[in-house]
Design a protein around this motif. Structure first.
Motif, PDB file in Angstrom:
ATOM      1  N   THR B  23       3.461  -3.627  -0.163  1.00 35.05           N
ATOM      2  CA  THR B  23       2.569  -2.952  -1.348  1.00 35.05           C
ATOM      3  C   THR B  23       1.807  -1.825  -0.938  1.00 35.05           C
ATOM      4  OG1 THR B  23       3.008  -5.014  -2.685  1.00 35.05           O
ATOM      5  CG2 THR B  23       1.758  -3.332  -3.495  1.00 35.05           C
ATOM      6  N   GLN B  24       0.990  -2.153  -0.063  1.00 32.58           N
ATOM      7  CA  GLN B  24      -0.080  -1.363   0.578  1.00 32.58           C
ATOM      8  C   GLN B  24       0.347  -0.011   1.233  1.00 32.58           C
ATOM      9  OE1 GLN B  24      -3.646  -3.356   2.271  1.00 32.58           O
ATOM     10  NE2 GLN B  24      -3.519  -4.946   0.966  1.00 32.58           N
ATOM     11  N   LEU B  25       1.416  -0.194   1.721  1.00 28.69           N
ATOM     12  CA  LEU B  25       2.026   0.904   2.327  1.00 28.69           C
ATOM     13  C   LEU B  25       2.614   1.917   1.340  1.00 28.69           C
ATOM     14  CD1 LEU B  25       3.098   2.691   4.946  1.00 28.69           C
ATOM     15  CD2 LEU B  25       5.113   1.766   4.771  1.00 28.69           C
ATOM     16  N   TYR B  26       3.516   1.399   0.468  1.00 28.22           N
ATOM     17  CA  TYR B  26       3.727   2.275  -0.630  1.00 28.22           C
ATOM     18  C   TYR B  26       2.710   2.832  -1.448  1.00 28.22           C
ATOM     19  CZ  TYR B  26       8.680   0.867   0.041  1.00 28.22           C
ATOM     20  OH  TYR B  26      10.264   0.607   0.553  1.00 28.22           O
ATOM     21  N   ASP B  27       1.835   1.989  -1.826  1.00 22.72           N
ATOM     22  CA  ASP B  27       0.583   2.590  -2.628  1.00 22.72           C
ATOM     23  C   ASP B  27       0.034   3.620  -1.912  1.00 22.72           C
ATOM     24  OD1 ASP B  27       1.113   0.984  -4.647  1.00 22.72           O
ATOM     25  OD2 ASP B  27      -0.442  -0.500  -4.527  1.00 22.72           O
ATOM     26  N   LYS B  28      -0.340   3.358  -0.543  1.00 20.50           N
ATOM     27  CA  LYS B  28      -0.836   4.408   0.061  1.00 20.50           C
ATOM     28  C   LYS B  28      -0.219   5.949   0.139  1.00 20.50           C
ATOM     29  CE  LYS B  28      -1.508   4.457   4.655  1.00 20.50           C
ATOM     30  NZ  LYS B  28      -1.851   4.068   5.853  1.00 20.50           N
ATOM     31  N   LEU B  30       2.273   6.570  -1.848  1.00 14.63           N
ATOM     32  CA  LEU B  30       2.201   7.309  -3.050  1.00 14.63           C
ATOM     33  C   LEU B  30       1.013   7.900  -3.619  1.00 14.63           C
ATOM     34  CD1 LEU B  30       4.602   4.815  -5.002  1.00 14.63           C
ATOM     35  CD2 LEU B  30       5.226   7.177  -4.356  1.00 14.63           C
ATOM     36  N   GLN B  31       0.128   7.530  -3.063  1.00 11.61           N
ATOM     37  CA  GLN B  31      -1.236   7.899  -3.651  1.00 11.61           C
ATOM     38  C   GLN B  31      -1.534   9.348  -4.114  1.00 11.61           C
ATOM     39  OE1 GLN B  31      -4.505   6.604  -1.405  1.00 11.61           O
ATOM     40  NE2 GLN B  31      -6.137   6.775  -2.642  1.00 11.61           N
ATOM     41  N   PRO B  32      -1.091  10.366  -3.508  1.00 14.60           N
ATOM     42  CA  PRO B  32      -0.889  11.697  -3.901  1.00 14.60           C
ATOM     43  C   PRO B  32      -0.342  12.127  -5.365  1.00 14.60           C
ATOM     44  CG  PRO B  32      -0.044  11.660  -1.811  1.00 14.60           C
ATOM     45  CD  PRO B  32      -0.356  10.324  -2.216  1.00 14.60           C
ATOM     46  N   THR B  33       0.535  10.731  -5.740  1.00 13.63           N
ATOM     47  CA  THR B  33       1.093  11.128  -7.039  1.00 13.63           C
ATOM     48  C   THR B  33       0.290  10.473  -8.197  1.00 13.63           C
ATOM     49  OG1 THR B  33       2.317   9.234  -6.824  1.00 13.63           O
ATOM     50  CG2 THR B  33       3.221  11.400  -5.847  1.00 13.63           C
ATOM     51  N   GLY B  34      -0.645   9.666  -7.708  1.00  8.26           N
ATOM     52  CA  GLY B  34      -1.487   8.938  -8.780  1.00  8.26           C
ATOM     53  C   GLY B  34      -0.758   7.636  -9.250  1.00  8.26           C
ATOM     54  N   LEU B  35       0.423   7.275  -8.631  1.00 10.57           N
ATOM     55  CA  LEU B  35       1.275   6.139  -9.075  1.00 10.57           C
ATOM     56  C   LEU B  35       1.209   5.081  -8.024  1.00 10.57           C
ATOM     57  CD1 LEU B  35       4.866   7.657 -10.231  1.00 10.57           C
ATOM     58  CD2 LEU B  35       2.868   6.773 -11.574  1.00 10.57           C
ATOM     59  N   LYS B  36       1.054   3.973  -8.620  1.00 14.25           N
ATOM     60  CA  LYS B  36       1.253   2.683  -7.743  1.00 14.25           C
ATOM     61  C   LYS B  36       2.986   2.383  -7.516  1.00 14.25           C
ATOM     62  CE  LYS B  36      -2.242   0.296  -7.287  1.00 14.25           C
ATOM     63  NZ  LYS B  36      -3.119  -0.969  -7.338  1.00 14.25           N
ATOM     64  N   ILE B  37       3.236   1.684  -6.510  1.00 16.13           N
ATOM     65  CA  ILE B  37       4.634   1.271  -6.500  1.00 16.13           C
ATOM     66  C   ILE B  37       4.977   0.570  -7.642  1.00 16.13           C
ATOM     67  CG2 ILE B  37       3.947  -0.825  -5.062  1.00 16.13           C
ATOM     68  CD1 ILE B  37       7.303   1.621  -5.178  1.00 16.13           C
ATOM     69  N   THR B  38       4.168  -0.400  -8.188  1.00 14.46           N
ATOM     70  CA  THR B  38       4.584  -1.044  -9.500  1.00 14.46           C
ATOM     71  C   THR B  38       4.936  -0.077 -10.543  1.00 14.46           C
ATOM     72  OG1 THR B  38       2.291  -1.305  -9.818  1.00 14.46           O
ATOM     73  CG2 THR B  38       3.366  -2.967  -9.005  1.00 14.46           C
ATOM     74  N   GLN B  39       4.138   0.912 -10.770  1.00 17.38           N
ATOM     75  CA  GLN B  39       4.519   2.000 -11.973  1.00 17.38           C
ATOM     76  C   GLN B  39       5.395   2.828 -11.594  1.00 17.38           C
ATOM     77  OE1 GLN B  39       0.469   3.787 -11.534  1.00 17.38           O
ATOM     78  NE2 GLN B  39      -0.462   2.179 -12.723  1.00 17.38           N
ATOM     79  N   TYR B  40       5.648   3.360 -10.400  1.00 14.91           N
ATOM     80  CA  TYR B  40       7.006   4.051 -10.076  1.00 14.91           C
ATOM     81  C   TYR B  40       7.913   3.216 -10.190  1.00 14.91           C
ATOM     82  CZ  TYR B  40      10.429   6.155  -7.241  1.00 14.91           C
ATOM     83  OH  TYR B  40      11.694   6.838  -6.906  1.00 14.91           O
ATOM     84  N   SER B  41       8.111   1.940 -10.008  1.00 17.00           N
ATOM     85  CA  SER B  41       9.218   1.123  -9.919  1.00 17.00           C
ATOM     86  C   SER B  41       9.585   0.956 -11.287  1.00 17.00           C
ATOM     87  CB  SER B  41       8.946  -0.198  -9.508  1.00 17.00           C
ATOM     88  OG  SER B  41       9.859  -0.831  -9.699  1.00 17.00           O
ATOM     89  N   MET B  42       8.562   0.730 -12.456  1.00 18.51           N
ATOM     90  CA  MET B  42       8.800   0.586 -13.633  1.00 18.51           C
ATOM     91  C   MET B  42       9.607   1.805 -14.047  1.00 18.51           C
ATOM     92  SD  MET B  42       6.270  -1.583 -16.306  1.00 18.51           S
ATOM     93  CE  MET B  42       6.413  -3.124 -15.117  1.00 18.51           C
TER      94      MET B  42
END
Lengths: 148, 148
Positions: B23-28, B30-42
């Motif tokens: 999760t931390q890798l994905y979140d890091k 994705l950070q430029p987009t302002g999305l977290k992976i949970t949000q992206y996934s949703m």
DNA sequence: CCATTATATATGTATATGCATGTATTTTCG
DNA sequence: CGAAAATACATGCATATACATATATAATGG
């Protein structure tokens, strides 16, 4: 045999999903003890280390130090752990299990053991070992990215 | 080859740990987009369904309905989704992506795709497929317990 | 048709988690 | 030695998540 394109399914979201499912099983079966699997796991780790600092526990569990602080405080409020100052370093707090914590751990251990054995047997030892190794590989891969 | 006793390591805690790392890798990234992976996934799931109710999304993602309600509200506050009443059933809320949500999803998709491909390649397709299948098995096993 | 039951969503409460940042203490180095 | 850097922990803020429960609406059975 359908040929799934695995790359279309999010590795992270999928892992999180399975994580939730597994967590709910452990939590449900541990419920009679009042512990959640996160708490049980933390107690078991402290017991294994005998005594450990907050940041060291964070390194072991790969949890942020601030998360450890808070989770440990919950365990402390329940009387399961003690926090003492390290005589060698006044910054450091040393976590140890209380007698109550040890008792709680012993109370929960058989339940935990049952779930473990049941689930690993159902997966199959062979498959589980591969699975375990792949999880380890994934962690290493990601940690190698961080070093770049 | 050391002979590890896998049963001594908590299946759940281990899975949660790896989940955090991933999760931390994905979140890091994705950070430029302002999305977290949970949000992206949703968002990606809503896009895939085109339009979906709160409880249906919970079934798909194996998330509690109350979790969906809250997470969707965040996405709504950011203007990524719309919530409308189902004309057939006044209880039901229908979630759809807004134009802004679609744009955000398109912005994040290439980053997500890169992580996916990188991590799956690094694990190795073969191993990853086995891993994926075992995760699926684990879910089925646990869901079979619930039916008892 | 109405009362009961079932379903869809929301809210209160609680834990888990991470990041940014603040505070206290130790370590390092000129 | 004393200032700067590093380390250890705590706090503020935010998201993710679940359970118990409340509320609104629909479905069902008498």
């Amino acid at each position: 045999m359908k040929n799934i394109d695995y790359t279309h399914i999010c590795v992270c979201a999928n892992l999180r999903k399975k994580s939730r499912v597994v967590t709910q099983l452990y939590d449900k079966l541990l419920q009679p003890t009042g512990l959640k699997i996160t708490q049980y796991s933390m107690l078991a780790n402290i017991d294994h280390q005998q005594s450990v600092s907050i940041s060291r526990l964070g390194e072991i569990l790969l949890l942020d130090q601030t998360t450890i602080t808070r989770n440990i405080n919950l365990l402390k409020q329940n009387g399961y752990v003690d926090l003492t100052r390290d005589p060698q370093d006044a910054r450091t707090k040393v976590i140890t299990l209380t007698k109550k914590g040890i008792e709680k751990l012993n109370e929960a251990a058989p339940i935990w053991q049952d779930i473990q054995e049941r689930i690993i047997n159902d997966i199959g030892i062979e498959k589980y070992e591969d699975f375990y190794e792949t999880l380890k590989t994934i962690q290493k891969i990601i940690q190698s990215y961080d070093e770049e």
